[in-house]
Enzyme design. Structure first.
Site, mmCIF file in Angstrom:
data_model
loop_
_atom_site.group_PDB
_atom_site.id
_atom_site.type_symbol
_atom_site.label_atom_id
_atom_site.label_comp_id
_atom_site.label_asym_id
_atom_site.label_seq_id
_atom_site.Cartn_x
_atom_site.Cartn_y
_atom_site.Cartn_z
ATOM 1 N N GLY A 138 0.812 -1.221 0.000
ATOM 2 C CA GLY A 138 0.000 0.000 0.000
ATOM 3 C C GLY A 138 0.840 1.263 0.000
ATOM 4 O O GLY A 138 2.023 1.234 -0.337
ATOM 5 N N HIS A 169 4.169 1.412 -8.024
ATOM 6 C CA HIS A 169 3.153 0.357 -7.896
ATOM 7 C C HIS A 169 2.219 0.373 -9.114
ATOM 8 O O HIS A 169 1.865 -0.669 -9.653
ATOM 9 C CB HIS A 169 2.293 0.587 -6.647
ATOM 10 N N GLN A 211 7.918 -9.508 7.752
ATOM 11 C CA GLN A 211 9.131 -9.084 7.057
ATOM 12 C C GLN A 211 9.780 -7.854 7.680
ATOM 13 O O GLN A 211 10.738 -7.317 7.134
ATOM 14 C CB GLN A 211 8.848 -8.857 5.565
HETATM 15 P P1 AMP Z 1 5.985 -2.467 -1.618
HETATM 16 O O1 AMP Z 1 4.606 -1.913 -1.493
HETATM 17 O O2 AMP Z 1 7.062 -1.511 -1.228
HETATM 18 O O3 AMP Z 1 6.123 -3.840 -1.001
HETATM 19 O O4 AMP Z 1 6.208 -2.692 -3.169
HETATM 20 C C1 AMP Z 1 5.326 -3.482 -3.922
HETATM 21 C C2 AMP Z 1 5.914 -3.720 -5.291
HETATM 22 O O5 AMP Z 1 6.133 -2.479 -5.940
HETATM 23 C C3 AMP Z 1 7.277 -4.429 -5.233
HETATM 24 O O6 AMP Z 1 7.340 -5.390 -6.265
HETATM 25 C C4 AMP Z 1 8.236 -3.302 -5.471
HETATM 26 O O7 AMP Z 1 9.451 -3.732 -6.053
HETATM 27 C C5 AMP Z 1 7.456 -2.438 -6.425
HETATM 28 N N1 AMP Z 1 7.972 -1.080 -6.427
HETATM 29 C C6 AMP Z 1 8.164 -0.261 -5.345
HETATM 30 N N2 AMP Z 1 8.719 0.908 -5.725
HETATM 31 C C7 AMP Z 1 8.894 0.828 -7.076
HETATM 32 C C8 AMP Z 1 9.427 1.718 -8.052
HETATM 33 N N3 AMP Z 1 9.898 2.922 -7.746
HETATM 34 N N4 AMP Z 1 9.443 1.305 -9.334
HETATM 35 C C9 AMP Z 1 8.974 0.068 -9.690
HETATM 36 N N5 AMP Z 1 8.466 -0.807 -8.807
HETATM 37 C C10 AMP Z 1 8.413 -0.434 -7.514
#
Ligand code: AMP
Length: 301
Positions: A31, A37, A61
């Site tokens: 989120g 995202h 985690q």
């Molecule tokens: P998180 O909500 O931080 O667990 O991220 C969810 C997904 O979004 C994960 O696969 C991350 O690698 C991806 N993600 C987060 N930040 C970025 C970004 N700046 N560019 C591309 N993907 C992202």
């Protein structure tokens, strides 16, 4: 868009999609959504008939001194953004729904593990040994065990054809790819490029923690990576020399406290001595108490 809080309902909704013969894409998130995202959601929409997104801040985690409690939660805003993009299924379970037997214990504040190692409990976890102790896994003991476990649970609930992850979390990609291969999971992992702010800072939900001063300091990450890329473009092949170049750039910013600066094979996460095309240059640093990561895949040949 259906908002689904329970595992039973989510399984039923996802099975309905696959029974209809439609392809199901899945984007797991914690989120506080941003363009990074949303790029994953768009990739899923482009490739699959139906897209499911999960929003779940996974306690398993987070380490005992990490930001689990203050991690930004903005479910209503997130849901509106996903609805706007045409997402069909939003899974937003509670912690109790995902971990009814308090599987979250070992890494939470109840942890009594020694040397950062989670205490042994009678619980089921998924651990990609070796890889899980490298890069971010070295600085965040137990982190990738938490990631692999929750992603396995989510994959079993959703059973997607494709799952979309960001290159931003390069070590996570290595861990999950290996997990899917080793456990013969029936899902294809699709990795999408890092989405950046206009000034180059990699988008992250944790950027919200930064003061304006730290926000400016954080640009050093991208600067260091670019400097390494230019040196590689000029023909430097020695990984140790390239790492030194990157570390020096970080050292010029007193507001940054370096965690690691590494050049590794993107699959094994092992250090490489000589760089080749596709070597992963990865950096993690603290700005105040906020830990940010960034990386590039070297394009030089
Ligand atoms: P998180 O909500 O931080 O667990 O991220 C969810 C997904 O979004 C994960 O696969 C991350 O690698 C991806 N993600 C987060 N930040 C970025 C970004 N700046 N560019 C591309 N993907 C992202």
């Amino acid at each position: 868009m259906k908002r689904i809080p329970t595992i039973t309902e989510m399984k039923a909704a996802c099975r309905q999609v696959t029974r209809r013969g439609q392809t199901l894409g899945f984007v797991p998130t914690m989120g506080a959504l941003h363009e990074g995202h949303l790029s994953l959601v768009r990739a899923s929409k482009a490739r699959c008939n139906v897209t499911a997104v999960s929003i779940f801040v996974n306690p398993l985690q987070f380490g005992p001194t990490e930001d689990l409690d203050k991690y930004p939660r903005m479910l209503e805003r997130d849901a509106a953004m996903l609805e706007e993009l045409g997402v069909e299924l939003l899974f937003m379970p509670s912690v109790e729904e995902m971990y009814p037997e308090d599987q979250t214990g070992p890494l939470s504040t109840k942890s009594k593990g020694q040397g950062g190692t989670p205490k042994q409990r009678d619980e089921t976890y998924v651990l990609v040994e070796g890889l899980s102790g490298k890069l971010d896994g070295a600085s965040r003991p137990g982190h990738f065990r938490g990631v692999a476990t929750v992603v396995t649970k989510l994959f079993e609930i959703v059973r997607p054809d494709y799952a979309f992850f960001g290159q931003k979390d390069a070590a996570q990609v290595a861990v999950l790819r290996k997990m899917v291969r080793d456990l013969n999971m029936d899902v294809e992992i699709v990795v999408c490029p890092i989405v950046r702010e206009k000034d180059g800072l990699a988008m992250s939900s944790r950027n919200l923690y930064l003061t304006p001063e730290q926000r400016r300091q954080a640009l050093v990450l991208q600067r260091a990576l670019m400097r390494v890329q230019s040196a590689a473009d000029r023909g430097e092949r020695d990984a140790a020399k390239l790492i030194e170049i990157g570390r020096q750039v970080i050292a010029e910013e007193p507001g940054a406290r370096l965690d690691y600066f590494a050049i590794v094979d993107p699959d094994t996460l092992d250090s490489v001595a000589e760089i080749t095309r596709g070597a992963l240059v990865a950096v993690a640093a603290y700005f105040g108490t906020t830990r940010l990561i960034d990386n590039i895949l070297l394009t030089a040949t």
